[in-house]
Scaffold this active site. Structure first.
Site, PDB file in Angstrom:
ATOM      1  N   TYR A 138      50.888  41.549  36.518  1.00 18.05           N
ATOM      2  CA  TYR A 138      51.662  40.425  37.047  1.00 18.05           C
ATOM      3  C   TYR A 138      51.277  39.101  36.183  1.00 18.05           C
ATOM      4  CZ  TYR A 138      53.890  37.241  40.587  1.00 18.05           C
ATOM      5  OH  TYR A 138      54.889  36.409  41.115  1.00 18.05           O
ATOM      6  N   TYR A 161      40.523  39.584  54.427  1.00 17.75           N
ATOM      7  CA  TYR A 161      39.720  40.079  53.493  1.00 17.75           C
ATOM      8  C   TYR A 161      38.822  39.397  52.867  1.00 17.75           C
ATOM      9  CZ  TYR A 161      44.379  42.855  53.305  1.00 17.75           C
ATOM     10  OH  TYR A 161      45.436  43.407  53.538  1.00 17.75           O
ATOM     11  N   GLY A 175      37.060  35.189  54.135  1.00 10.74           N
ATOM     12  CA  GLY A 175      37.889  34.486  54.635  1.00 10.74           C
ATOM     13  C   GLY A 175      37.707  33.004  54.280  1.00 10.74           C
ATOM     14  N   ARG A 185      44.290  29.015  49.950  1.00 11.11           N
ATOM     15  CA  ARG A 185      45.659  29.119  49.339  1.00 11.11           C
ATOM     16  C   ARG A 185      46.177  28.026  49.977  1.00 11.11           C
ATOM     17  NH1 ARG A 185      43.389  32.622  46.889  1.00 11.11           N
ATOM     18  NH2 ARG A 185      43.971  34.843  46.513  1.00 11.11           N
ATOM     19  N   ASP A 201      40.463  38.556  43.372  1.00 13.17           N
ATOM     20  CA  ASP A 201      41.472  37.824  44.276  1.00 13.17           C
ATOM     21  C   ASP A 201      40.823  36.392  44.117  1.00 13.17           C
ATOM     22  OD1 ASP A 201      42.573  38.624  47.308  1.00 13.17           O
ATOM     23  OD2 ASP A 201      41.738  36.578  47.417  1.00 13.17           O
TER      24      ASP A 201
HETATM   25  N1  UDP Z   1      44.607  38.434  52.650  1.00 13.02           N
HETATM   26  C1  UDP Z   1      44.014  38.699  53.667  1.00 13.02           C
HETATM   27  N2  UDP Z   1      44.583  39.344  54.733  1.00 13.02           N
HETATM   28  C2  UDP Z   1      45.618  39.878  54.473  1.00 13.02           C
HETATM   29  C3  UDP Z   1      46.413  39.907  53.482  1.00 13.02           C
HETATM   30  C4  UDP Z   1      45.819  38.789  52.404  1.00 13.02           C
HETATM   31  O1  UDP Z   1      42.904  38.116  54.132  1.00 13.02           O
HETATM   32  O2  UDP Z   1      46.091  40.705  55.382  1.00 13.02           O
HETATM   33  C5  UDP Z   1      44.049  37.281  51.729  1.00 13.02           C
HETATM   34  C6  UDP Z   1      44.088  37.702  50.361  1.00 13.02           C
HETATM   35  O3  UDP Z   1      43.107  38.348  50.003  1.00 13.02           O
HETATM   36  C7  UDP Z   1      44.000  36.359  49.408  1.00 13.02           C
HETATM   37  C8  UDP Z   1      44.811  35.664  50.575  1.00 13.02           C
HETATM   38  O4  UDP Z   1      45.016  36.252  51.688  1.00 13.02           O
HETATM   39  O5  UDP Z   1      42.728  35.838  49.288  1.00 13.02           O
HETATM   40  C9  UDP Z   1      46.467  35.401  50.058  1.00 13.02           C
HETATM   41  O6  UDP Z   1      47.046  36.774  49.681  1.00 13.02           O
HETATM   42  P1  UDP Z   1      48.541  37.049  49.429  1.00 13.02           P
HETATM   43  O7  UDP Z   1      48.615  38.520  49.140  1.00 13.02           O
HETATM   44  O8  UDP Z   1      49.060  36.540  50.639  1.00 13.02           O
HETATM   45  O9  UDP Z   1      48.989  36.307  48.084  1.00 13.02           O
HETATM   46  P2  UDP Z   1      47.946  35.854  46.716  1.00 13.02           P
HETATM   47  O10 UDP Z   1      47.789  34.268  46.961  1.00 13.02           O
HETATM   48  O11 UDP Z   1      46.610  36.584  46.416  1.00 13.02           O
HETATM   49  O12 UDP Z   1      48.914  36.306  45.661  1.00 13.02           O
END
Ligand code: UDP
Length: 313
Positions: free
Chosen positions: A145, A204, A207, A211, A273
């Protein structure tokens, strides 16, 4: 009347964009192969004579005439979806933008590429400014991606330099709101659905990663302003909400807003991540007539929770 092509128009951002373009009185041609896009998102538009739906994969060339503008969103965008078939994701990014740039060039249409904060990778510069070139792993599980989107930006700028194609590039940061796919596996959708169902909230890692979450209406406003910006402003420009939250803070906010017996559980952090992410939106503000997000997270979560409540019922 403008004839506007929206690739990925049945997706989350795409369908919100189609709604706005129809409201403004444009003729909208929505192209989607429903790989992650969903008919339910565009169902309300199907009876509108100014809306057309084409089931087409942009990996294949597309011939259309009298197109004024192209918004190129088509690509699986959530990590679980874009990692399902990584080679398909890269093909969608690269072959997709080549086909759309060819179409734009033939039609002398403006084309906007929907790029992403993922081009910054796991950023070493914080907040992220457009001039930062990023820290992307070229061979990791997110690379299909990240690198696909980076190369798509390259192609936009090369078509502009080589053929004079009218391009615009935006880099979207995390966005949420109605029409999100409940199965997307993203943090906002996961947490809300888990809380509504009384299931464990899956954090994940610890925490502490951050973001910045933008409500979709704010994003769409920025998109429209970018398409209408002065001809020699090509971007790339960041579009996102500069409010920054740790994932644990997001979980606490969701728990505060939904009456639930859900508990927080920690799970493995996926590879590569990004640890922190926040847009610097100085450029967007100055080029897009003072654009900035208006909807704070707690406010935008209200209609989003309502949407998911109705969806899962
Ligand atoms: N994340 C999480 N639990 C979940 C889904 C995502 O803690 O059930 C975390 C993930 O590891 C990342 C952040 O939330 O650090 C944002 O993840 P997302 O998939 O929404 O978007 P990204 O910004 O990683 O593309």
């Amino acid at each position: 009347m403008k004839r506007i092509l929206v690739t990925g128009g049945a997706g989350f951002v795409g369908s919100n964009l189609c709604a706005r373009l129809l409201k403004e009185g444009s003729h909208v041609i929505c192209v989607d192969n429903l790989y992650t896009g969903r008919m339910v998102n565009i169902e309300p538009f199907l009876s509108n004579p100014e809306f057309e739906f084409l089931n087409h994969n942009i990996i294949e060339p597309l011939e259309l005439e009298n197109i004024d503008e192209i918004y190129n969103l088509a690509c699986p965008a959530s990590p679980p979806h874009y990692q399902k078939s990584p080679t398909y994701t890269t093909k969608t990014c690269i072959l997709g933008i080549i086909n759309m740039l060819e179409l734009a060039t033939k039609n002398n249409a403006k084309i906007m590429q929907f790029s992403t904060s993922e081009v910054y990778g796991d950023p070493l510069v914080h907040p992220q400014v457009e001039s930062y070139r990023g820290n992307v792993n070229p061979i990791g599980i997110r690379s299909c991606y990240d690198e696909g989107k980076r190369c798509a930006e390259t192609l936009c700028f090369d078509y502009n330099r080589e053929f004079g194609t009218k391009v615009k590039v935006i880099r979207i940061f995390n966005t949420y709101g109605p029409m999100m796919d409940p199965e997307d596996g993203r943090v906002v959708s996961n947490f809300i659905i888990q809380a509504l169902k009384g299931e464990d909230i899956t954090i994940y890692g610890d925490g502490s990663q951050t973001r910045s979450f933008c409500y979709v209406d704010d994003l769409v406003e920025g998109i429209i302003r970018m398409m209408n910006s002065r001809d020699d402003f090509l971007g790339p420009v960041n579009l996102g909400n500069p409010g920054e939250f740790t994932i644990r803070e997001l979980a606490d906010i969701v728990l505060e807003m939904i009456d639930t017996k859900s508990k927080l559980v920690c799970m493995d952090l996926p590879k590569d991540d990004p640890t922190q992410r926040r847009p610097d939106i100085t450029l967007a503000k100055s080029e897009l007539g003072g654009w900035e997000p208006k909807v704070p997270l707690r406010e935008g979560l209200v209609p989003t929770i309502e949407y998911f409540r109705n969806t899962i019922e």
